[in-house]
Design an enzyme around this catalytic site. Structure first.
Site, PDB file in Angstrom:
ATOM      1  N   LYS A  93      28.272  50.984  28.065  1.00  0.00           N
ATOM      2  CA  LYS A  93      27.954  50.779  29.485  1.00  0.00           C
ATOM      3  C   LYS A  93      29.109  51.053  30.195  1.00  0.00           C
ATOM      4  O   LYS A  93      29.093  51.905  31.135  1.00  0.00           O
ATOM      5  CB  LYS A  93      27.196  49.749  29.877  1.00  0.00           C
ATOM      6  CG  LYS A  93      27.162  49.454  31.328  1.00  0.00           C
ATOM      7  CD  LYS A  93      26.453  48.101  31.893  1.00  0.00           C
ATOM      8  CE  LYS A  93      27.391  46.959  31.947  1.00  0.00           C
ATOM      9  NZ  LYS A  93      28.130  46.922  33.558  1.00  0.00           N
ATOM     10  N   ASN A  94      30.129  50.206  30.083  1.00  0.00           N
ATOM     11  CA  ASN A  94      31.184  50.439  31.170  1.00  0.00           C
ATOM     12  C   ASN A  94      32.220  51.479  30.644  1.00  0.00           C
ATOM     13  O   ASN A  94      33.318  51.908  31.330  1.00  0.00           O
ATOM     14  CB  ASN A  94      32.094  49.222  30.961  1.00  0.00           C
ATOM     15  CG  ASN A  94      31.370  47.838  31.546  1.00  0.00           C
ATOM     16  OD1 ASN A  94      30.347  48.107  32.384  1.00  0.00           O
ATOM     17  ND2 ASN A  94      31.841  46.647  31.535  1.00  0.00           N
ATOM     18  N   ARG A 120      28.912  47.240  41.531  1.00  0.00           N
ATOM     19  CA  ARG A 120      30.331  47.433  42.005  1.00  0.00           C
ATOM     20  C   ARG A 120      31.186  48.858  41.319  1.00  0.00           C
ATOM     21  O   ARG A 120      32.034  49.396  41.846  1.00  0.00           O
ATOM     22  CB  ARG A 120      31.323  46.289  41.429  1.00  0.00           C
ATOM     23  CG  ARG A 120      31.358  45.028  42.296  1.00  0.00           C
ATOM     24  CD  ARG A 120      32.218  43.925  41.549  1.00  0.00           C
ATOM     25  NE  ARG A 120      33.605  44.529  41.477  1.00  0.00           N
ATOM     26  CZ  ARG A 120      34.452  44.356  42.449  1.00  0.00           C
ATOM     27  NH1 ARG A 120      34.026  43.795  43.727  1.00  0.00           N
ATOM     28  NH2 ARG A 120      35.586  44.717  42.416  1.00  0.00           N
ATOM     29  N   CYS A 124      30.717  38.787  44.370  1.00  0.00           N
ATOM     30  CA  CYS A 124      30.125  38.940  43.177  1.00  0.00           C
ATOM     31  C   CYS A 124      29.937  37.518  42.517  1.00  0.00           C
ATOM     32  O   CYS A 124      30.759  36.611  42.661  1.00  0.00           O
ATOM     33  CB  CYS A 124      30.761  39.859  42.341  1.00  0.00           C
ATOM     34  SG  CYS A 124      30.555  40.003  40.738  1.00  0.00           S
ATOM     35  N   ARG A 152      36.265  39.437  43.579  1.00  0.00           N
ATOM     36  CA  ARG A 152      36.661  40.658  42.920  1.00  0.00           C
ATOM     37  C   ARG A 152      37.044  41.691  43.680  1.00  0.00           C
ATOM     38  O   ARG A 152      36.602  42.513  44.389  1.00  0.00           O
ATOM     39  CB  ARG A 152      35.301  41.323  42.300  1.00  0.00           C
ATOM     40  CG  ARG A 152      34.963  40.342  40.991  1.00  0.00           C
ATOM     41  CD  ARG A 152      33.991  40.758  40.230  1.00  0.00           C
ATOM     42  NE  ARG A 152      34.106  41.904  39.423  1.00  0.00           N
ATOM     43  CZ  ARG A 152      33.293  42.564  38.490  1.00  0.00           C
ATOM     44  NH1 ARG A 152      31.748  42.486  38.746  1.00  0.00           N
ATOM     45  NH2 ARG A 152      33.586  43.671  37.856  1.00  0.00           N
ATOM     46  N   PRO A 153      38.466  41.577  44.075  1.00  0.00           N
ATOM     47  CA  PRO A 153      39.039  42.624  45.191  1.00  0.00           C
ATOM     48  C   PRO A 153      39.189  43.989  44.790  1.00  0.00           C
ATOM     49  O   PRO A 153      39.064  44.187  43.400  1.00  0.00           O
ATOM     50  CB  PRO A 153      40.438  41.992  45.530  1.00  0.00           C
ATOM     51  CG  PRO A 153      40.777  41.161  44.322  1.00  0.00           C
ATOM     52  CD  PRO A 153      39.531  40.683  43.798  1.00  0.00           C
ATOM     53  N   ASP A 209      33.824  39.166  29.141  1.00  0.00           N
ATOM     54  CA  ASP A 209      32.269  39.439  29.275  1.00  0.00           C
ATOM     55  C   ASP A 209      31.621  38.565  28.100  1.00  0.00           C
ATOM     56  O   ASP A 209      30.112  38.645  28.234  1.00  0.00           O
ATOM     57  CB  ASP A 209      31.773  40.809  29.221  1.00  0.00           C
ATOM     58  CG  ASP A 209      32.245  41.696  30.498  1.00  0.00           C
ATOM     59  OD1 ASP A 209      32.294  41.009  31.414  1.00  0.00           O
ATOM     60  OD2 ASP A 209      32.440  42.921  30.234  1.00  0.00           O
ATOM     61  N   ARG A 234      20.543  45.279  33.687  1.00  0.00           N
ATOM     62  CA  ARG A 234      21.632  46.022  33.871  1.00  0.00           C
ATOM     63  C   ARG A 234      22.593  46.521  32.823  1.00  0.00           C
ATOM     64  O   ARG A 234      23.340  47.417  32.853  1.00  0.00           O
ATOM     65  CB  ARG A 234      22.733  45.411  34.982  1.00  0.00           C
ATOM     66  CG  ARG A 234      21.741  45.210  36.244  1.00  0.00           C
ATOM     67  CD  ARG A 234      22.883  44.483  37.383  1.00  0.00           C
ATOM     68  NE  ARG A 234      24.011  45.299  37.336  1.00  0.00           N
ATOM     69  CZ  ARG A 234      25.181  44.849  37.855  1.00  0.00           C
ATOM     70  NH1 ARG A 234      25.149  43.800  38.478  1.00  0.00           N
ATOM     71  NH2 ARG A 234      26.213  45.509  37.882  1.00  0.00           N
TER      72      ARG A 234
HETATM   73  C1  EPZ Z   1      35.372  45.633  34.393  1.00  0.00           C
HETATM   74  O1  EPZ Z   1      35.213  45.154  35.768  1.00  0.00           O
HETATM   75  C2  EPZ Z   1      33.791  45.446  33.984  1.00  0.00           C
HETATM   76  N1  EPZ Z   1      32.852  46.293  34.561  1.00  0.00           N
HETATM   77  C3  EPZ Z   1      33.322  44.071  34.005  1.00  0.00           C
HETATM   78  O2  EPZ Z   1      32.254  43.954  33.022  1.00  0.00           O
HETATM   79  C4  EPZ Z   1      34.465  43.250  33.301  1.00  0.00           C
HETATM   80  O3  EPZ Z   1      34.258  41.881  33.228  1.00  0.00           O
HETATM   81  C5  EPZ Z   1      36.057  43.419  33.509  1.00  0.00           C
HETATM   82  O4  EPZ Z   1      36.355  44.896  33.830  1.00  0.00           O
HETATM   83  C6  EPZ Z   1      37.019  42.824  33.083  1.00  0.00           C
HETATM   84  O5  EPZ Z   1      36.887  43.367  31.646  1.00  0.00           O
HETATM   85  C7  EPZ Z   1      33.218  47.726  34.645  1.00  0.00           C
HETATM   86  O6  EPZ Z   1      33.790  48.352  34.021  1.00  0.00           O
HETATM   87  C8  EPZ Z   1      31.979  48.673  35.338  1.00  0.00           C
HETATM   88  P1  EPZ Z   1      38.977  44.375  36.570  1.00  0.00           P
HETATM   89  P2  EPZ Z   1      36.523  45.365  36.797  1.00  0.00           P
HETATM   90  O7  EPZ Z   1      39.455  45.201  37.886  1.00  0.00           O
HETATM   91  O8  EPZ Z   1      37.124  46.614  36.402  1.00  0.00           O
HETATM   92  C9  EPZ Z   1      41.728  41.501  39.230  1.00  0.00           C
HETATM   93  C10 EPZ Z   1      30.135  43.613  33.132  1.00  0.00           C
HETATM   94  O9  EPZ Z   1      29.340  42.476  32.933  1.00  0.00           O
HETATM   95  N2  EPZ Z   1      41.579  42.708  40.306  1.00  0.00           N
HETATM   96  O10 EPZ Z   1      39.686  44.762  35.093  1.00  0.00           O
HETATM   97  O11 EPZ Z   1      35.937  45.352  38.279  1.00  0.00           O
HETATM   98  C11 EPZ Z   1      40.134  40.790  39.337  1.00  0.00           C
HETATM   99  O12 EPZ Z   1      39.997  39.986  40.412  1.00  0.00           O
HETATM  100  C12 EPZ Z   1      31.124  43.535  33.858  1.00  0.00           C
HETATM  101  O13 EPZ Z   1      29.663  44.557  32.215  1.00  0.00           O
HETATM  102  C13 EPZ Z   1      42.252  42.528  41.651  1.00  0.00           C
HETATM  103  O14 EPZ Z   1      43.018  41.451  41.654  1.00  0.00           O
HETATM  104  O15 EPZ Z   1      37.394  44.405  36.477  1.00  0.00           O
HETATM  105  C14 EPZ Z   1      40.339  40.287  37.766  1.00  0.00           C
HETATM  106  O16 EPZ Z   1      40.847  39.047  37.963  1.00  0.00           O
HETATM  107  C15 EPZ Z   1      31.170  42.393  34.770  1.00  0.00           C
HETATM  108  N3  EPZ Z   1      42.410  43.711  42.304  1.00  0.00           N
HETATM  109  C16 EPZ Z   1      41.229  41.182  37.114  1.00  0.00           C
HETATM  110  O17 EPZ Z   1      41.929  41.886  38.085  1.00  0.00           O
HETATM  111  C17 EPZ Z   1      41.880  44.806  42.254  1.00  0.00           C
HETATM  112  O18 EPZ Z   1      41.724  45.447  42.810  1.00  0.00           O
HETATM  113  C18 EPZ Z   1      40.452  42.258  36.129  1.00  0.00           C
HETATM  114  O19 EPZ Z   1      39.360  42.911  36.942  1.00  0.00           O
HETATM  115  C19 EPZ Z   1      40.865  44.721  40.998  1.00  0.00           C
HETATM  116  C20 EPZ Z   1      41.071  43.700  40.093  1.00  0.00           C
END
Ligand code: EPZ
Length: 416
Positions: free
Chosen positions: A22-23, A92, A116, A121-122, A304, A396
């Site tokens: 999916k991702n 998102r 979220c 999740r910035p 996850d 989802r």
């Molecule tokens: C992806 O989300 C996945 N979603 C998430 O899966 C998954 O939990 C996550 O990566 C971590 O592996 C998709 O790919 C659609 P990140 P993403 O940006 O990209 C911080 C599921 O269940 N951060 O890697 O949004 C953030 O707060 C979903 O399928 C910032 O600070 O996650 C976190 O602590 C849920 N600023 C860390 O980075 C930003 O601009 C990693 O988040 C972006 C992120």
């Protein structure tokens, strides 16, 4: 509103095949915007999030058709680079369109995703990366309004490795003038799957799968056809469910090398696993042993799966400590698991899981995709009946979960 009704206590047994990742599929769909024309994505799972991304691309003017697990996307007719709040707020991953829209149209208006269930999740890193490539960005009425007459290659260094920000920057950089270097890039297999798709469209990308990715911009890309790789989180979900029920399950069509950390933790918990090319067979222990987990970015234990590991540990013979460095407040599953008799306290962002002999079925609510999957695992292992509401969260990320579980001997049904 649909509910899943699970009569627990039966060991899972049999063979199950996993669907597409999916991702990876979501950013790949967004990436089709980059090359006007007809793309074909094979092995696309039939999930609510995929439908949401299709809606969004149709709003931009794309024509999308599904034939089984193949998706045909014609992006030659895209002409409206605006992503509305109504869709972005439900998923998102909609924010992934920002980079491709900017690269193709030189402008984009995309709603800021809201809060979220798994914590703050910035999107600051997405914006920082795109700004480095020369995009000007303003916030207007809850929307990011972005403009870039010409994107230029640049050096981007992320404070934390973000999957989404790495993907957004890659998708913008492939059509930028010059070379982009992303430092502290996310290394998740989903990034490599996206990079592979972009390469098949003619992009020049190297280093994906490491924390330094280099992109040499090209002037145009061509539509492509690819196969989405298997979903590592779905694969591990079946392994954990089998382990929690003391069952014996073979997962087919998977890539074991994507879940090495999970395989290690399941072995530590007493499960026996046999790994062959594309197949994993698991034999669950009579009762799992306590196993600590700290979720970290890839190749560490996936955030996850942290809720699912917590569900497994609720019935372990001893106490396990579980924390999450990616989303430190990702514990919405805990109050629901407690309703089923789990003994868990969260102290200083560490879940202390004191294993009980058995869980009791109860009415519970799925707070998000993976917390919902954790409740499915708990329900399968529990005595009696578990009724999980808000199943749309589970839908989802999991295709026909009740059918796949039924094929493994579980007593699960869906009710409206
Ligand atoms: C992806 O989300 C996945 N979603 C998430 O899966 C998954 O939990 C996550 O990566 C971590 O592996 C998709 O790919 C659609 P990140 P993403 O940006 O990209 C911080 C599921 O269940 N951060 O890697 O949004 C953030 O707060 C979903 O399928 C910032 O600070 O996650 C976190 O602590 C849920 N600023 C860390 O980075 C930003 O601009 C990693 O988040 C972006 C992120």
């Amino acid at each position: 509103m649909e509910r899943l009704i699970i009569k627990g206590g039966r060991p899972l047994s049999g063979t199950v095949r996993v669907g597409g990742m999916k991702n990876a599929a979501l950013p790949m769909m967004a990436a089709t915007i980059l090359a006007p024309g007809v793309h074909i994505l094979n092995n696309i799972p039939d999930l609510r999030d995929i439908t949401t991304m299709s809606h969004l691309l149709r709003i931009f003017g794309a024509k999308i058709y599904r034939h089984g697990h193949a998706l045909t996307l014609d992006t030659s007719t895209c002409d409206f680079p605006e992503a509305p709040y109504e869709l972005v707020s439900t998923m998102r991953a909609s924010f992934f369109v920002l980079g491709p829209l900017l690269a193709r149209f030189g402008r984009a208006k995309v709603a800021l995703p809201g809060g979220c269930a798994i914590g703050p999740r910035p999107v600051d890193l997405h914006l920082k990366g795109l700004r480095a490539l020369g995009a000007e960005m303003d916030m207007e009425g809850g929307y990011v309004v972005a403009e870039a007459r010409k994107l230029r290659g640049a050096s981007v260094n992320f404070e934390v490795p973000s999957v989404g920000a790495t993907e957004n920057v890659l998708m913008a950089a492939v059509l930028a003038e010059g070379t982009t270097v992303v430092e502290n890039a996310a290394k998740e297999p989903e990034i490599s799957a996206l990079a592979e798709f972009l390469r098949s469209m003619g992009a020049k990308i190297s280093g994906d799968g490491t924390d330094r990715i280099e992109v040499e911009g090209v002037t145009s890309l061509s539509p492509a056809e690819v196969e989405v790789p298997p979903d590592r989180i779905e694969t591990a979900t079946f392994l954990i469910a089998a382990a929690a029920t003391g069952g014996e399950v073979t997962v087919e069509g998977c890539l074991p090398e994507h879940i090495t950390s999970v395989i290690g933790k399941l072995r530590e918990a007493g499960a026996e696993l046999q790994v062959r090319d594309g197949t994993i067979r698991v034999q669950g222990p009579p009762r799992p042993g306590p196993t600590d987990v700290v979720a970290t970015p890839y190749p560490g234990y996936p955030t996850d799966l942290q809720p699912l590991h917590t569900a497994l540990m609720t019935i372990a013979e001893g106490t396990s400590l579980i924390s999450d460095r990616v989303f430190p407040e990702r514990f919405t599953h805990v109050p629901e698991l407690r309703r089923m008799g789990a003994d868990i306290s969260v102290e200083d962002r560490v879940a202390v899981v004191r294993g009980v002999r058995a869980l009791d079925g109860a009415p519970v609510m799925a707070p998000d995709i993976r917390a919902g999957a954790a409740l499915v695992v708990a329900g399968l292992a529990a005595k009696g009946e578990t009724v999980i509401s808000r199943v749309y969260h589970i839908d989802r990320g999991y295709e026909r979960i009740e059918e796949k579980l039924r094929s493994l001997g579980a007593e699960v049904r869906r009710e409206s």
